[in-house]
Design a protein around this motif. Structure first.
Motif, PDB file in Angstrom:
ATOM      1  N   PRO A  59      29.273  53.374  80.837  1.00 14.46           N
ATOM      2  CA  PRO A  59      28.240  54.516  80.997  1.00 14.46           C
ATOM      3  C   PRO A  59      29.319  55.710  81.624  1.00 14.46           C
ATOM      4  N   ALA A  60      30.493  55.126  82.550  1.00 10.87           N
ATOM      5  CA  ALA A  60      31.051  56.088  82.768  1.00 10.87           C
ATOM      6  C   ALA A  60      31.637  57.094  81.346  1.00 10.87           C
ATOM      7  N   HIS A  61      32.951  55.962  80.516  1.00 12.14           N
ATOM      8  CA  HIS A  61      32.910  57.011  79.519  1.00 12.14           C
ATOM      9  C   HIS A  61      32.510  57.217  78.389  1.00 12.14           C
ATOM     10  N   GLN A  62      31.091  56.639  78.294  1.00 11.84           N
ATOM     11  CA  GLN A  62      30.166  57.371  77.252  1.00 11.84           C
ATOM     12  C   GLN A  62      29.858  58.635  78.176  1.00 11.84           C
ATOM     13  N   LYS A  63      29.419  58.616  79.126  1.00 12.35           N
ATOM     14  CA  LYS A  63      29.275  60.024  79.500  1.00 12.35           C
ATOM     15  C   LYS A  63      30.060  61.295  79.766  1.00 12.35           C
ATOM     16  N   ASN A  64      31.552  60.978  79.539  1.00 18.08           N
ATOM     17  CA  ASN A  64      32.491  61.659  78.887  1.00 18.08           C
ATOM     18  C   ASN A  64      32.999  61.829  77.424  1.00 18.08           C
ATOM     19  N   GLY A  65      32.231  61.257  76.717  1.00 19.33           N
ATOM     20  CA  GLY A  65      32.753  61.590  75.313  1.00 19.33           C
ATOM     21  C   GLY A  65      33.660  60.633  75.059  1.00 19.33           C
ATOM     22  N   LEU A  66      34.184  59.978  75.946  1.00 21.02           N
ATOM     23  CA  LEU A  66      35.675  58.749  75.507  1.00 21.02           C
ATOM     24  C   LEU A  66      35.489  57.601  74.183  1.00 21.02           C
ATOM     25  N   LEU A  67      34.105  57.454  74.229  1.00 16.98           N
ATOM     26  CA  LEU A  67      33.866  56.760  73.386  1.00 16.98           C
ATOM     27  C   LEU A  67      33.872  56.825  72.055  1.00 16.98           C
ATOM     28  N   GLU A  68      34.926  55.761  71.396  1.00 19.88           N
ATOM     29  CA  GLU A  68      34.929  56.216  69.816  1.00 19.88           C
ATOM     30  C   GLU A  68      34.503  54.190  68.997  1.00 19.88           C
ATOM     31  N   LYS A  69      32.884  55.376  69.400  1.00 19.02           N
ATOM     32  CA  LYS A  69      31.834  54.241  68.320  1.00 19.02           C
ATOM     33  C   LYS A  69      32.128  53.586  67.446  1.00 19.02           C
ATOM     34  N   SER A  70      32.934  53.979  66.418  1.00 23.55           N
ATOM     35  CA  SER A  70      33.388  52.713  65.518  1.00 23.55           C
ATOM     36  C   SER A  70      34.136  51.835  64.955  1.00 23.55           C
ATOM     37  N   ILE A  71      34.857  51.897  66.524  1.00 20.60           N
ATOM     38  CA  ILE A  71      36.071  50.835  66.959  1.00 20.60           C
ATOM     39  C   ILE A  71      35.795  50.233  68.009  1.00 20.60           C
ATOM     40  N   ILE A  72      34.761  50.206  68.204  1.00 11.90           N
ATOM     41  CA  ILE A  72      34.268  49.289  69.257  1.00 11.90           C
ATOM     42  C   ILE A  72      33.533  48.380  69.072  1.00 11.90           C
ATOM     43  N   LEU A  73      33.230  47.370  67.897  1.00 12.52           N
ATOM     44  CA  LEU A  73      33.004  45.875  67.816  1.00 12.52           C
ATOM     45  C   LEU A  73      34.184  45.924  67.919  1.00 12.52           C
ATOM     46  N   PRO A  74      35.315  46.216  66.557  1.00  9.88           N
ATOM     47  CA  PRO A  74      36.682  45.524  66.229  1.00  9.88           C
ATOM     48  C   PRO A  74      36.953  45.294  67.624  1.00  9.88           C
ATOM     49  N   ALA A  75      37.045  46.198  68.420  1.00  8.66           N
ATOM     50  CA  ALA A  75      38.056  46.312  69.666  1.00  8.66           C
ATOM     51  C   ALA A  75      37.790  44.662  69.779  1.00  8.66           C
TER      52      ALA A  75
END
Length: 129
Positions: A59-75
């Motif tokens: 949640p903290a990474h999401q709040k700070n805009g640090l998630l690359e949503k396109s690579i979450i599932l492959p990672a």
């Protein structure tokens, strides 16, 4: 009393994990050096330990805009596959060799951080307008 020390070690390494210090590696050192847990069991505990630590940081990474949503599932899928393969591989290795490999890994990471020429850039917080 030993449960209190284990609780403190888990809490401290959890906080350090949240700061990105590598609490899982420190947990392995605590478990094998002070708690008398075998290397194989400690690595299994560390794999399970990572899941709630990562979930708590998300949640903290999401709040700070640090998630690359396109690579979450492959990672996630690659991480799960790698964890399963290396857990299987580690069970076939002698504990002494496993400890030496882990020590070399820590030494490599430590020296790499110490002598890195290009310091990593800190992620800038997104501006809210």
């Amino acid at each position: 009393m030993s449960w209190l020390i284990a609780l403190l070690a888990g809490a401290i390494t959890g906080v350090l994990s949240a700061f990105g210090v590598g609490g899982g590696s420190l947990l392995l050192i605590y478990l094998t050096s002070f708690a008398g847990v075998s290397q194989h069991a400690a690595q299994g505990i560390n794999l399970l330990y990572f899941l709630p630590a990562a979930a708590a940081a998300l949640p903290a990474h999401q709040k700070n805009g640090l998630l690359e949503k396109s690579i979450i599932l492959p990672a996630i899928l690659a991480g799960l596959a790698a964890a399963a393969c290396t857990a299987f591989l580690s069970n076939s290795l002698d504990t002494r060799l496993l400890r030496k490999l882990f020590g070399l890994f820590l030494l490599y990471i430590g020296l790499g951080e110490l002598f890195r020429r290009d310091k990593p850039k800190r992620a800038e917080k997104p501006t809210r307008e």
